[in-house]
Design a protein around this motif. Structure first.
Motif, PDB file in Angstrom:
ATOM      1  N   VAL A  34       6.115  20.637  19.847  1.00  0.00           N
ATOM      2  CA  VAL A  34       5.299  20.309  21.016  1.00  0.00           C
ATOM      3  C   VAL A  34       3.857  20.659  20.680  1.00  0.00           C
ATOM      4  CG1 VAL A  34       4.840  20.814  23.448  1.00  0.00           C
ATOM      5  CG2 VAL A  34       7.212  20.795  22.594  1.00  0.00           C
ATOM      6  N   GLY A  35       2.963  19.724  20.915  1.00  0.00           N
ATOM      7  CA  GLY A  35       1.549  19.968  20.652  1.00  0.00           C
ATOM      8  C   GLY A  35       0.721  19.767  21.900  1.00  0.00           C
ATOM      9  N   ALA A  36      -0.453  20.394  21.939  1.00  0.00           N
ATOM     10  CA  ALA A  36      -1.344  20.264  23.087  1.00  0.00           C
ATOM     11  C   ALA A  36      -2.790  20.213  22.614  1.00  0.00           C
ATOM     12  CB  ALA A  36      -1.149  21.435  24.047  1.00  0.00           C
ATOM     13  N   ASP A  37      -3.638  19.618  23.475  1.00  0.00           N
ATOM     14  CA  ASP A  37      -5.069  19.522  23.154  1.00  0.00           C
ATOM     15  C   ASP A  37      -5.867  20.650  23.798  1.00  0.00           C
ATOM     16  OD1 ASP A  37      -4.852  18.752  25.790  1.00  0.00           O
ATOM     17  OD2 ASP A  37      -6.269  17.076  25.612  1.00  0.00           O
ATOM     18  N   ARG A  38      -5.154  21.640  24.349  1.00  0.00           N
ATOM     19  CA  ARG A  38      -5.779  22.795  25.001  1.00  0.00           C
ATOM     20  C   ARG A  38      -4.684  23.859  25.164  1.00  0.00           C
ATOM     21  NH1 ARG A  38      -7.063  19.615  30.431  1.00  0.00           N
ATOM     22  NH2 ARG A  38      -7.326  18.009  28.866  1.00  0.00           N
ATOM     23  N   ASP A  39      -5.023  24.974  25.749  1.00  0.00           N
ATOM     24  CA  ASP A  39      -4.017  26.005  26.024  1.00  0.00           C
ATOM     25  C   ASP A  39      -3.258  25.583  27.281  1.00  0.00           C
ATOM     26  OD1 ASP A  39      -2.514  28.284  26.026  1.00  0.00           O
ATOM     27  OD2 ASP A  39      -4.068  29.538  26.931  1.00  0.00           O
ATOM     28  N   ALA A  40      -2.352  24.626  27.114  1.00  0.00           N
ATOM     29  CA  ALA A  40      -1.673  24.003  28.245  1.00  0.00           C
ATOM     30  C   ALA A  40      -0.523  24.869  28.747  1.00  0.00           C
ATOM     31  CB  ALA A  40      -1.137  22.636  27.832  1.00  0.00           C
ATOM     32  N   PRO A  41      -0.374  24.992  30.072  1.00  0.00           N
ATOM     33  CA  PRO A  41       0.745  25.770  30.605  1.00  0.00           C
ATOM     34  C   PRO A  41       2.105  25.227  30.174  1.00  0.00           C
ATOM     35  CG  PRO A  41      -0.530  24.735  32.391  1.00  0.00           C
ATOM     36  CD  PRO A  41      -1.261  24.476  31.128  1.00  0.00           C
ATOM     37  N   GLY A  42       2.179  23.921  29.898  1.00  0.00           N
ATOM     38  CA  GLY A  42       3.441  23.316  29.483  1.00  0.00           C
ATOM     39  C   GLY A  42       3.963  23.814  28.149  1.00  0.00           C
ATOM     40  N   LEU A  43       3.120  24.471  27.369  1.00  0.00           N
ATOM     41  CA  LEU A  43       3.596  25.033  26.092  1.00  0.00           C
ATOM     42  C   LEU A  43       4.673  26.092  26.326  1.00  0.00           C
ATOM     43  CD1 LEU A  43       0.231  25.280  24.105  1.00  0.00           C
ATOM     44  CD2 LEU A  43       2.133  23.706  23.658  1.00  0.00           C
ATOM     45  N   GLN A  44       4.692  26.656  27.524  1.00  0.00           N
ATOM     46  CA  GLN A  44       5.731  27.636  27.848  1.00  0.00           C
ATOM     47  C   GLN A  44       7.117  26.995  27.799  1.00  0.00           C
ATOM     48  OE1 GLN A  44       5.501  31.021  28.270  1.00  0.00           O
ATOM     49  NE2 GLN A  44       7.748  30.892  28.249  1.00  0.00           N
ATOM     50  N   HIS A  45       7.221  25.716  28.137  1.00  0.00           N
ATOM     51  CA  HIS A  45       8.520  25.027  28.072  1.00  0.00           C
ATOM     52  C   HIS A  45       9.045  25.022  26.639  1.00  0.00           C
ATOM     53  CE1 HIS A  45       7.959  23.937  32.169  1.00  0.00           C
ATOM     54  NE2 HIS A  45       7.023  23.035  31.939  1.00  0.00           N
ATOM     55  N   ALA A  46       8.142  24.796  25.689  1.00  0.00           N
ATOM     56  CA  ALA A  46       8.555  24.831  24.285  1.00  0.00           C
ATOM     57  C   ALA A  46       9.116  26.208  23.946  1.00  0.00           C
ATOM     58  CB  ALA A  46       7.378  24.492  23.374  1.00  0.00           C
ATOM     59  N   ALA A  47       8.425  27.252  24.382  1.00  0.00           N
ATOM     60  CA  ALA A  47       8.899  28.615  24.122  1.00  0.00           C
ATOM     61  C   ALA A  47      10.256  28.855  24.776  1.00  0.00           C
ATOM     62  CB  ALA A  47       7.880  29.630  24.629  1.00  0.00           C
ATOM     63  N   ASP A  48      10.427  28.346  26.004  1.00  0.00           N
ATOM     64  CA  ASP A  48      11.693  28.536  26.713  1.00  0.00           C
ATOM     65  C   ASP A  48      12.871  27.939  25.958  1.00  0.00           C
ATOM     66  OD1 ASP A  48      10.261  29.752  28.731  1.00  0.00           O
ATOM     67  OD2 ASP A  48      10.335  28.027  30.093  1.00  0.00           O
ATOM     68  N   PHE A  49      12.621  26.858  25.223  1.00  0.00           N
ATOM     69  CA  PHE A  49      13.686  26.172  24.492  1.00  0.00           C
ATOM     70  C   PHE A  49      13.623  26.436  22.982  1.00  0.00           C
ATOM     71  CE2 PHE A  49      13.763  24.058  28.514  1.00  0.00           C
ATOM     72  CZ  PHE A  49      15.071  23.635  28.678  1.00  0.00           C
ATOM     73  N   SER A  50      12.833  27.432  22.595  1.00  0.00           N
ATOM     74  CA  SER A  50      12.685  27.813  21.175  1.00  0.00           C
ATOM     75  C   SER A  50      12.237  26.643  20.309  1.00  0.00           C
ATOM     76  CB  SER A  50      13.998  28.392  20.630  1.00  0.00           C
ATOM     77  OG  SER A  50      14.372  29.530  21.374  1.00  0.00           O
ATOM     78  N   ALA A  51      11.393  25.793  20.873  1.00  0.00           N
ATOM     79  CA  ALA A  51      10.830  24.679  20.109  1.00  0.00           C
ATOM     80  C   ALA A  51       9.476  25.108  19.543  1.00  0.00           C
ATOM     81  CB  ALA A  51      10.655  23.455  21.003  1.00  0.00           C
ATOM     82  N   PRO A  52       9.202  24.808  18.293  1.00  0.00           N
ATOM     83  CA  PRO A  52       7.889  25.133  17.731  1.00  0.00           C
ATOM     84  C   PRO A  52       6.780  24.423  18.510  1.00  0.00           C
ATOM     85  CG  PRO A  52       9.427  24.433  16.011  1.00  0.00           C
ATOM     86  CD  PRO A  52      10.080  24.138  17.320  1.00  0.00           C
ATOM     87  N   SER A  53       5.601  25.015  18.517  1.00  0.00           N
ATOM     88  CA  SER A  53       4.486  24.380  19.211  1.00  0.00           C
ATOM     89  C   SER A  53       3.191  24.650  18.467  1.00  0.00           C
ATOM     90  CB  SER A  53       4.379  24.875  20.652  1.00  0.00           C
ATOM     91  OG  SER A  53       4.073  26.249  20.689  1.00  0.00           O
ATOM     92  N   PHE A  54       2.192  23.844  18.782  1.00  0.00           N
ATOM     93  CA  PHE A  54       0.855  24.040  18.209  1.00  0.00           C
ATOM     94  C   PHE A  54      -0.173  23.567  19.220  1.00  0.00           C
ATOM     95  CE2 PHE A  54       1.981  19.706  16.837  1.00  0.00           C
ATOM     96  CZ  PHE A  54       0.835  18.998  17.198  1.00  0.00           C
ATOM     97  N   SER A  55      -1.393  24.038  19.046  1.00  0.00           N
ATOM     98  CA  SER A  55      -2.504  23.607  19.884  1.00  0.00           C
ATOM     99  C   SER A  55      -3.663  23.205  18.986  1.00  0.00           C
ATOM    100  CB  SER A  55      -2.919  24.744  20.822  1.00  0.00           C
ATOM    101  OG  SER A  55      -4.017  24.343  21.610  1.00  0.00           O
ATOM    102  N   VAL A  56      -4.234  22.039  19.267  1.00  0.00           N
ATOM    103  CA  VAL A  56      -5.440  21.583  18.576  1.00  0.00           C
ATOM    104  C   VAL A  56      -6.484  21.356  19.674  1.00  0.00           C
ATOM    105  CG1 VAL A  56      -6.451  19.850  17.045  1.00  0.00           C
ATOM    106  CG2 VAL A  56      -4.045  20.472  16.775  1.00  0.00           C
ATOM    107  N   PRO A  57      -7.237  22.412  20.038  1.00  0.00           N
ATOM    108  CA  PRO A  57      -8.164  22.300  21.169  1.00  0.00           C
ATOM    109  C   PRO A  57      -9.261  21.274  20.904  1.00  0.00           C
ATOM    110  CG  PRO A  57      -7.802  24.595  20.550  1.00  0.00           C
ATOM    111  CD  PRO A  57      -7.231  23.750  19.456  1.00  0.00           C
ATOM    112  N   TYR A  58      -9.356  20.321  21.809  1.00  0.00           N
ATOM    113  CA  TYR A  58     -10.349  19.252  21.658  1.00  0.00           C
ATOM    114  C   TYR A  58     -11.759  19.832  21.574  1.00  0.00           C
ATOM    115  CZ  TYR A  58     -12.658  14.775  22.508  1.00  0.00           C
ATOM    116  OH  TYR A  58     -13.438  13.648  22.394  1.00  0.00           O
TER     117      TYR A  58
END
Length: 196
Positions: A34-58
């Motif tokens: 799961v990736g995001a263009d900011r510190d998105a609250p939805g990244l917590q869903h990735a953590a909840d399901f043990s899915a890797p995530s990254f952020s590339v802040p615009y």
């Protein structure tokens, strides 16, 4: 098994629905990152399901193209079969689209080609229509102009606000997304054939 990358900007309700679905071993896709263009609250869903995530802040980049290259670099590392834009509130730069198309799909809270752009729900209300909808499309270089993969109508009710209408569109959007990803995974939707 279809390997899916999901890109978000906000709360990630569609992402969560997809993560819940992919937790079922019978579902033919899995979210690999799961990736995001900011510190998105939805990244917590990735953590909840043990899915890797990254952020590339615009905001960390001086141009959209530089941001796009950093985003593409992250995506390349995960080698996704499909990229789902799920509430990503930015247009992907053309070089990212050309590298990953036709394997990019997007959810949109309107019955395209009606009400494209960032404010589909607000625009439908402003137009005074009695119905709008939800759509899943392939991403091209335009604003919500790619080939349609699925869509469904949603009634606009008297007294609807942007929030109440969007709340009724979201479950339709989630259901369509889960079905489209399944159909891509099983070969019922051929993205190379669907591309305009």
């Amino acid at each position: 098994m279809l390997n899916v990358a999901v890109l978000i900007s906000g709360t990630g309700s569609n992402l969560r629905a997809l993560l819940e679905q992919t937790a079922d071993p019978a579902y033919p896709a899995r979210v690999v990152v799961v990736g995001a263009d900011r510190d998105a609250p939805g990244l917590q869903h990735a953590a909840d399901f043990s899915a890797p995530s990254f952020s590339v802040p615009y905001t960390a980049f001086s141009t959209r193209e530089e941001w796009g290259e950093a985003l593409a670099e992250q995506l390349r590392a995960w080698e996704p079969d499909l990229i789902v834009l799920s509430g990503l509130m930015r247009l992907l730069p053309p070089q990212v689209v050309s590298e990953f198309a036709p394997r990019i799909i997007n959810t949109h809270p309107a019955y395209l080609p009606e009400f494209p752009g960032a404010h589909g729900v607000r625009d439908a209300l402003a137009a005074g229509v009695d119905q709008t909808g939800a759509s899943i499309i392939q991403v091209d270089d335009g604003v919500d102009t790619g080939p349609l993969l699925a869509q469904e109508r949603v009634a606009v009710l008297p007294g609807d606000t942007e929030e109440s209408l969007h709340a009724r569109i979201k479950p339709v959007e989630r259901r369509l997304l889960i079905d489209v990803v399944r159909r891509i995974a099983t070969g019922d939707i051929d993205l190379t054939g669907a591309r305009a």
